[in-house]
Scaffold this motif. Sequence first.
Motif, short mmCIF file in Angstrom:
data_model
loop_
_atom_site.label_atom_id
_atom_site.label_comp_id
_atom_site.label_asym_id
_atom_site.label_seq_id
_atom_site.Cartn_x
_atom_site.Cartn_y
_atom_site.Cartn_z
N VAL A 161 34.58 34.50 64.20
CA VAL A 161 36.03 34.64 64.25
C VAL A 161 36.67 34.07 63.00
O VAL A 161 37.65 34.61 62.48
CB VAL A 161 36.59 33.93 65.51
CG1 VAL A 161 38.11 33.91 65.49
CG2 VAL A 161 36.09 34.62 66.77
N ILE A 162 36.12 32.97 62.50
CA ILE A 162 36.68 32.32 61.31
C ILE A 162 36.70 33.28 60.14
O ILE A 162 37.71 33.43 59.45
CB ILE A 162 35.85 31.06 60.96
CG1 ILE A 162 35.90 30.05 62.10
CG2 ILE A 162 36.36 30.44 59.66
CD1 ILE A 162 35.01 28.84 61.89
N GLU A 163 35.58 33.95 59.93
CA GLU A 163 35.50 34.87 58.79
C GLU A 163 36.35 36.11 59.00
O GLU A 163 36.98 36.60 58.06
CB GLU A 163 34.04 35.27 58.56
CG GLU A 163 33.87 36.15 57.33
CD GLU A 163 32.58 35.85 56.60
OE1 GLU A 163 32.23 36.64 55.73
OE2 GLU A 163 31.93 34.84 56.90
N LEU A 164 36.37 36.63 60.21
CA LEU A 164 37.19 37.81 60.48
C LEU A 164 38.67 37.52 60.24
O LEU A 164 39.40 38.35 59.69
CB LEU A 164 36.96 38.29 61.91
CG LEU A 164 35.56 38.85 62.23
CD1 LEU A 164 35.43 39.15 63.71
CD2 LEU A 164 35.28 40.10 61.40
N LEU A 165 39.11 36.34 60.65
CA LEU A 165 40.50 35.96 60.42
C LEU A 165 40.76 35.69 58.95
O LEU A 165 41.82 36.04 58.42
CB LEU A 165 40.84 34.71 61.24
CG LEU A 165 40.89 34.89 62.77
CD1 LEU A 165 41.10 33.55 63.46
CD2 LEU A 165 42.02 35.85 63.16
N GLY A 170 41.08 42.90 61.10
CA GLY A 170 41.55 43.26 62.43
C GLY A 170 42.68 42.36 62.88
O GLY A 170 43.02 41.36 62.22
N THR A 171 43.27 42.70 64.02
CA THR A 171 44.35 41.89 64.57
C THR A 171 43.77 40.64 65.25
O THR A 171 42.57 40.61 65.58
CB THR A 171 45.16 42.70 65.60
OG1 THR A 171 44.29 43.03 66.71
CG2 THR A 171 45.70 43.98 64.97
N PHE A 176 39.76 38.33 68.79
CA PHE A 176 39.45 37.46 69.92
C PHE A 176 38.67 38.22 71.00
O PHE A 176 37.68 37.72 71.53
CB PHE A 176 40.74 36.90 70.51
CG PHE A 176 40.54 36.10 71.76
CD1 PHE A 176 40.02 34.81 71.71
CD2 PHE A 176 40.85 36.64 73.00
CE1 PHE A 176 39.83 34.08 72.86
CE2 PHE A 176 40.66 35.91 74.16
CZ PHE A 176 40.14 34.63 74.09
N LEU A 177 39.13 39.43 71.32
CA LEU A 177 38.44 40.22 72.34
C LEU A 177 37.02 40.58 71.89
O LEU A 177 36.09 40.59 72.70
CB LEU A 177 39.24 41.49 72.64
CG LEU A 177 40.59 41.28 73.35
CD1 LEU A 177 41.31 42.62 73.50
CD2 LEU A 177 40.39 40.62 74.71
N SER A 178 36.87 40.86 70.60
CA SER A 178 35.55 41.16 70.06
C SER A 178 34.63 39.95 70.19
O SER A 178 33.45 40.08 70.53
CB SER A 178 35.66 41.57 68.60
OG SER A 178 34.38 41.77 68.03
N ALA A 179 35.19 38.75 69.94
CA ALA A 179 34.40 37.53 70.05
C ALA A 179 33.98 37.27 71.49
O ALA A 179 32.84 36.85 71.76
CB ALA A 179 35.19 36.34 69.50
N VAL A 180 34.89 37.51 72.44
CA VAL A 180 34.56 37.32 73.86
C VAL A 180 33.47 38.29 74.28
O VAL A 180 32.53 37.93 74.99
CB VAL A 180 35.81 37.52 74.72
CG1 VAL A 180 35.45 37.54 76.21
CG2 VAL A 180 36.83 36.42 74.45
#
Length: 276
Positions: A161-165, A170-171, A176-180
């Motif tokens: 999530v850190i890198e994606l943000l 993505g939004t 977050f949904l992808s991480a879950v």
Amino acid sequence: MADRSGGAAELCSVSVASCLLLACGYVGSLYVWRSRLPRDHPTVIKRRFTSVLIVSALSPFWVWAWRQYTGFKVLFFGPLIQLLTDYSREFIDGLKMFRDPRIWGNCLADMRWMRNQVVAPLTEELVFRACMLPMLVPCTGLSRAIVTCPLFFGVAHFHHVIELLKFRQGTVMGIFLSAVFQFSYTAVFGAYTAFIFIRTGHLIGPVLCHSFCNYMGFPAIGAALEHPQKLVILFFYVLGVILFLLLLFPLTDPTLYGTLAICHLTKPDTSTSVCT
């Protein structure tokens, strides 16, 4: 009875904390290098190779420290040492299957392939399965350890999530949904490889399964539903699930893999606890 309960609570606290610190150490090692480059950049991958290999090499000593503190004798180091010979043998056998060395040359030169097919499966199974399971079993029992251990593995993947943000891939809600979702299926997969490790007594099985699943990715069920031969594809999906369930226990029968005790825990001055 109170002393025994207090001792069990302390053991569980130490075991869970040890697993948590080991997981944090593995994930944290990925971020010791300061870089503005994305995770798939060859330079980033090479640096992270160094980090996770160091953590993986040190992880058996972390289990040893846990053992010294709790007093448990852990006959778990056989599979860790055997991993070196088993993995080398399977890798060499695999090379013999391919007559054209250029195929492997291209793969070995691809840092993303090396990460997904070799380094990540090897180090993650070593740390999150071979080293964490023996610390959890005395606290939770064998069955619960198989279910609990993957939770550390699943949570560890939240670092993506850190890198994606960071790179705005993505939004926030989508990330977050992808991480879950990733946490869910990595936890399930972790339970599966933990089961294989416990049943067979060898780490090579989980490593190969991990590598294969990284190669295949999550099943593209949506694409299967839109396929021109949808019924045929779905038939084999169902057949695969049925064969998996039918063959899971027969093909992981411990008698097929020798008599190595991979979860034999003995506490001094108490009765022996054997988990096989």
